[in-house]
Design a protein around this motif. Structure first.
Motif, short mmCIF file in Angstrom:
data_model
loop_
_atom_site.label_atom_id
_atom_site.label_comp_id
_atom_site.label_asym_id
_atom_site.label_seq_id
_atom_site.Cartn_x
_atom_site.Cartn_y
_atom_site.Cartn_z
N ASP A 5 1.32 5.14 -2.17
CA ASP A 5 0.73 6.05 -3.16
C ASP A 5 1.75 6.61 -4.13
O ASP A 5 1.39 7.11 -5.20
N VAL A 40 0.87 -1.18 0.00
CA VAL A 40 0.00 0.00 0.00
C VAL A 40 0.91 1.23 0.00
O VAL A 40 1.46 1.60 1.03
N LEU A 93 2.40 -1.31 4.66
CA LEU A 93 1.47 -0.17 4.68
C LEU A 93 2.20 1.14 4.84
O LEU A 93 2.83 1.40 5.88
N SER A 152 -0.60 -4.54 -5.46
CA SER A 152 -0.34 -3.20 -4.94
C SER A 152 -1.52 -2.27 -5.17
O SER A 152 -2.27 -2.42 -6.15
N ALA A 161 -6.90 -0.76 -0.34
CA ALA A 161 -6.25 -1.78 0.48
C ALA A 161 -7.28 -2.60 1.25
O ALA A 161 -7.18 -3.83 1.34
N LEU A 176 -0.96 8.27 2.99
CA LEU A 176 -1.87 7.93 1.91
C LEU A 176 -2.80 9.10 1.60
O LEU A 176 -3.11 9.91 2.48
#
Length: 239
Positions: free
Chosen positions: A4, A2, A46, A25, A32, A50
């Protein structure tokens, strides 16, 4: 994975794939959550920064639906923040930037702990309730001979209820035993029951195995059209 940042994500995916890992991904917390709800993963990496939700909030939501090991990847190196994340359910953390070798080593350590967490308990017997078969040791469940595709938490919930056929289990006990939480939102249980019912081919309005007693709890019992159903190994049907 996870993350961005597309550049970072692509680089990590390439390197992890080269190291013989299979990687899925996403770039947002909500993506997620959808992935974890529908696929089985060995570990989640993680990122905290995000675009839709802060990673710490995403961690709490992940812990509501799965116990998959989570490694937090963060640029935040504040000790108080790291302790808070570990207490909130993270299994480990990495401070950015990090190498894929470092990540792989942390993943291996987390997976060793997860696999050894069960100790030396004796193998659990296969549980049969009507046409439902649950094998806790192999973590497999079948309905009328057809394999059920369950998430980790769905299986845990089904196995816990199937091991107590005909017994009404209070929601508080489900939270404590299945989610390892002393308190929580009933909606978490309702969502998982809804997913389980769908996979068992039933609905809340027309239940066959899963029955909710409003204000009391949940029970699993063989359907009325399955007379003489076998209960958990050696157990007597409830009276």
């Amino acid at each position: 994975m996870v993350e961005d940042d597309q550049f970072v994500r692509s680089a990590l995916i390439r390197q992890l794939t080269d190291a013989s890992h299979t990687v899925r991904s996403v770039g947002t917390a909500l993506e997620a959550l959808r992935e974890v709800a529908h696929f089985r993963f060995d570990v989640v990496v993680l990122d905290l920064g995000l675009p839709d939700l802060d990673g710490s909030e995403a961690l709490k939501m992940l812990r509501g639906i799965t116990d998959v090991p989570v490694i937090v990847a963060t640029a935040r190196d504040d000790e108080t923040e790291i302790v808070r994340l570990l207490n909130a359910g993270a299994d480990d953390y990495l401070t950015k930037p990090f190498s894929v070798e470092h990540l792989s080593a942390r993943m291996a350590a987390v997976l060793r702990r997860a696999r050894s967490g069960g100790g030396e308990a004796a193998p659990s017997p296969v549980i049969r309730v009507g046409g439902l078969t649950v094998d806790p040791l192999r973590r497999q469940a079948e309905l009328d001979g057809i394999r059920l595709d369950l998430t980790r938490r769905e299986f845990d919930l089904l196995a816990f209820l199937a091991g107590r056929p005909g017994v009404v289990v209070p929601r508080r006990e489900l939270l404590a035993e299945v989610w390892q939480q002393s308190y929580g939102d009933d909606q978490t249980i309702d969502v998982h029951l809804s997913w389980l019912r769908r996979k068992l081919g039933e609905t809340a309005a027309r239940p066959r195995y899963l029955h909710t007693l409003r204000g009391v709890g949940v029970k699993l019992e063989p359907p009325a059209d399955a007379p003489g159903a076998a209960y958990a190994s050696g157990a007597e049907p409830p009276r």
